[in-house]
Design an enzyme around this catalytic site. Sequence first.
Site, mmCIF file in Angstrom:
data_model
loop_
_atom_site.group_PDB
_atom_site.id
_atom_site.type_symbol
_atom_site.label_atom_id
_atom_site.label_comp_id
_atom_site.label_asym_id
_atom_site.label_seq_id
_atom_site.Cartn_x
_atom_site.Cartn_y
_atom_site.Cartn_z
ATOM 1 N N LYS A 64 14.473 -24.504 56.108
ATOM 2 C CA LYS A 64 13.039 -24.728 56.339
ATOM 3 C C LYS A 64 12.289 -24.562 55.019
ATOM 4 C CE LYS A 64 9.327 -22.256 57.222
ATOM 5 N NZ LYS A 64 8.294 -23.105 56.609
ATOM 6 N N GLU A 101 14.184 -12.169 48.539
ATOM 7 C CA GLU A 101 13.669 -12.242 47.158
ATOM 8 C C GLU A 101 12.156 -12.293 47.268
ATOM 9 O OE1 GLU A 101 15.563 -12.124 44.531
ATOM 10 O OE2 GLU A 101 17.505 -12.460 45.463
ATOM 11 N N CYS A 123 6.992 -15.714 40.743
ATOM 12 C CA CYS A 123 7.276 -14.328 41.132
ATOM 13 C C CYS A 123 7.496 -13.482 39.888
ATOM 14 C CB CYS A 123 8.487 -14.273 42.043
ATOM 15 S SG CYS A 123 9.892 -15.136 41.358
ATOM 16 N N GLU A 139 -0.261 -8.270 43.733
ATOM 17 C CA GLU A 139 0.157 -9.593 43.259
ATOM 18 C C GLU A 139 -0.976 -10.595 43.500
ATOM 19 O OE1 GLU A 139 3.228 -11.804 45.401
ATOM 20 O OE2 GLU A 139 4.234 -12.205 43.498
HETATM 21 P P1 NAP Z 1 5.352 -16.732 52.211
HETATM 22 O O1 NAP Z 1 4.003 -16.931 52.764
HETATM 23 O O2 NAP Z 1 6.055 -15.459 52.506
HETATM 24 O O3 NAP Z 1 6.214 -17.974 52.730
HETATM 25 C C1 NAP Z 1 7.541 -18.182 52.319
HETATM 26 C C2 NAP Z 1 8.268 -18.972 53.396
HETATM 27 O O4 NAP Z 1 8.365 -18.176 54.581
HETATM 28 C C3 NAP Z 1 7.527 -20.245 53.816
HETATM 29 O O5 NAP Z 1 8.469 -21.237 54.101
HETATM 30 C C4 NAP Z 1 6.787 -19.795 55.058
HETATM 31 O O6 NAP Z 1 6.448 -20.842 55.934
HETATM 32 C C5 NAP Z 1 7.826 -18.883 55.681
HETATM 33 N N1 NAP Z 1 7.286 -17.919 56.644
HETATM 34 C C6 NAP Z 1 6.038 -17.401 56.709
HETATM 35 N N2 NAP Z 1 5.942 -16.556 57.764
HETATM 36 C C7 NAP Z 1 7.153 -16.541 58.365
HETATM 37 C C8 NAP Z 1 7.682 -15.872 59.504
HETATM 38 N N3 NAP Z 1 6.947 -15.042 60.242
HETATM 39 N N4 NAP Z 1 8.952 -16.087 59.830
HETATM 40 C C9 NAP Z 1 9.734 -16.902 59.083
HETATM 41 N N5 NAP Z 1 9.281 -17.598 58.003
HETATM 42 C C10 NAP Z 1 8.013 -17.396 57.641
HETATM 43 O O7 NAP Z 1 5.353 -16.907 50.626
HETATM 44 P P2 NAP Z 1 4.745 -18.102 49.774
HETATM 45 O O8 NAP Z 1 3.257 -17.986 49.738
HETATM 46 O O9 NAP Z 1 5.338 -19.393 50.229
HETATM 47 O O10 NAP Z 1 5.347 -17.792 48.322
HETATM 48 C C11 NAP Z 1 4.734 -16.929 47.408
HETATM 49 C C12 NAP Z 1 5.454 -15.589 47.408
HETATM 50 O O11 NAP Z 1 6.836 -15.796 47.128
HETATM 51 C C13 NAP Z 1 4.954 -14.674 46.305
HETATM 52 O O12 NAP Z 1 4.827 -13.377 46.814
HETATM 53 C C14 NAP Z 1 6.071 -14.751 45.264
HETATM 54 O O13 NAP Z 1 6.153 -13.629 44.421
HETATM 55 C C15 NAP Z 1 7.270 -14.890 46.131
HETATM 56 N N6 NAP Z 1 8.396 -15.451 45.393
HETATM 57 C C16 NAP Z 1 9.455 -14.643 45.116
HETATM 58 C C17 NAP Z 1 10.519 -15.125 44.374
HETATM 59 C C18 NAP Z 1 11.715 -14.261 44.046
HETATM 60 O O14 NAP Z 1 12.757 -14.819 43.737
HETATM 61 N N7 NAP Z 1 11.605 -12.945 44.084
HETATM 62 C C19 NAP Z 1 10.491 -16.458 43.923
HETATM 63 C C20 NAP Z 1 9.393 -17.251 44.232
HETATM 64 C C21 NAP Z 1 8.352 -16.747 44.980
HETATM 65 P P3 NAP Z 1 5.058 -21.637 55.838
HETATM 66 O O15 NAP Z 1 4.406 -21.303 54.544
HETATM 67 O O16 NAP Z 1 5.497 -23.034 55.925
HETATM 68 O O17 NAP Z 1 4.239 -21.214 57.017
#
Ligand code: NAP
Length: 485
Positions: free
Chosen positions: A173, A246, A280, A377
């Site tokens: 997904k 991650e 990130c 963040e």
């Molecule tokens: P996010 O809101 O947590 O979303 C990540 C993924 O999870 C999306 O596909 C989202 O779907 C899905 N998701 C959201 N709620 C969920 C739930 N209850 N159950 C299952 N899946 C769910 O994060 P983001 O805004 O996309 O990304 C930014 C974050 O990612 C930042 O905090 C960044 O630091 C972190 N990040 C970490 C790394 C690492 O390697 N440590 C790398 C890149 C990014 P939808 O958005 O489609 O609803």
Amino acid sequence: MKTYKNFIDGKWTSSCSKKTFCSLNPATERPIGSFQDSSKEDLDLAVTSAEEALSSWTDTPAPKRAEILFKIVELLKKDKERLAKIEVIEMGKVYKEAAGDIQEAIDIFEYMAGEGRRLFGHTTPSELKNKFNATIRIPVGVVGIITPWNFPIAIPSWKLAPALICGNTIIFKPSSYTPLCGIELIKILNEAGLPKGVVNLLTGSGERIGNPIIKHPKIKGISFTGSVETGKFIRKNAELKKVGLELGGKNAIIIMEDANLDLALEGVLWGAFGTTGQRCTAASRVIIHEKVAKTFEKMLVNKTKKLKLGSGIMHNTDIGPLINKSAVEKVDYYVNLGINEGAKLLYGGKPGKIKGFFYCPTIFSNVKPDMRIAQEEIFGPVVSIIKIKDINEAINVCNNIKYGLSSSIYTENMAYAFKAINKIEAGITYVNASTIGAEIHLPFGGVKKTGSSREAGWAGIEEFSEEKTIYIDYSGKLQKAQGIE
Ligand code: NAP
């Protein structure tokens, strides 16, 4: 506007929900396509297909699985420019960074294809005569891969490539902000000849489709990259599945009094404003020795003034848009918070004047380590400068944070460098380089609230396989371990 479909059991399929949603170009705010708003029913179909494909894919010798991965590498290389342009249009990063994202995908597929002839286990002596001990790697089973929007082709590839070479079948997904990038990647995997059911893609929101993936009893492993909040939710709801998380970061660059300031300046500009701060591993804190702070602040403001905001597709753009309107609002909220907390706004601090989700690169000085702008963040082009007196204070400030992903120190002093390497609480420490720039053959991940998982390199193999222990007793009699007669 084109409507894109899910990929289930080797076919492009509309969702049972009959609903769709749009993905926008963040530089123009215009929709780029409509995508399936998938439901639990779609997931059940995808899981059935992945389960049916599992045994034959697992039985395919790993070097044969690798042949398909090598083909994926070839196709990605051929399509690099087109894919990078799609990524610019859907995610917003500047073209050369998007091309880097595709290159990362190429690199990880190539690395993992090579693993097809390794997938090493161990052999070790037995404590008994005529007995052979070893470990082998077996796949986890059907795995769920859930990814964010900021590296919409690289991050899925970091997970898909090891999952495939280890013999798993997959439910993927992508983020709802970058579904087209996910679809384009899966098109390439399909073209390379993956058997039907090995990879299934479902688009839709975290709540509607991510959540059921996490809870599905037939999905044995989850690999997730995203925010701490979602990570916590997954940890709580995935029950006894194998889970890789991650999560977020609040990374610091330490600049000591002896640092090469020109070099550190390049590192801060790249770390803080590359990908518009939406990495990130972005450097959102600069922890700098008081002796050089003033000089460095001037240098940073002068260079930042020259950065050009605009669409990532234009060659002269330095900083692309943020991903969406709420990201602009979030950054603006933190900028106002920083001002109210008493930090000094040195530069920026306002949305861009052009159409699209733009925000000016922003620099705060006089930031205290406990201010919220230095703790939380922001995920945008905002950097906080914190002054320190010595290396011990620098490391304390660096560690005074709930995250632990990346870190960096600029110094010519080996003792400072090794202190940073040994004492900083983070999964990654760079010396004389910025906080960003991971290479795919080394493990990537963090500590503390960033999650303690590792992916890429050999860690990717560990994430997507289980180690099975084998005892072969060829003594012809019952032998008991631990000296039991
Ligand atoms: P996010 O809101 O947590 O979303 C990540 C993924 O999870 C999306 O596909 C989202 O779907 C899905 N998701 C959201 N709620 C969920 C739930 N209850 N159950 C299952 N899946 C769910 O994060 P983001 O805004 O996309 O990304 C930014 C974050 O990612 C930042 O905090 C960044 O630091 C972190 N990040 C970490 C790394 C690492 O390697 N440590 C790398 C890149 C990014 P939808 O958005 O489609 O609803």
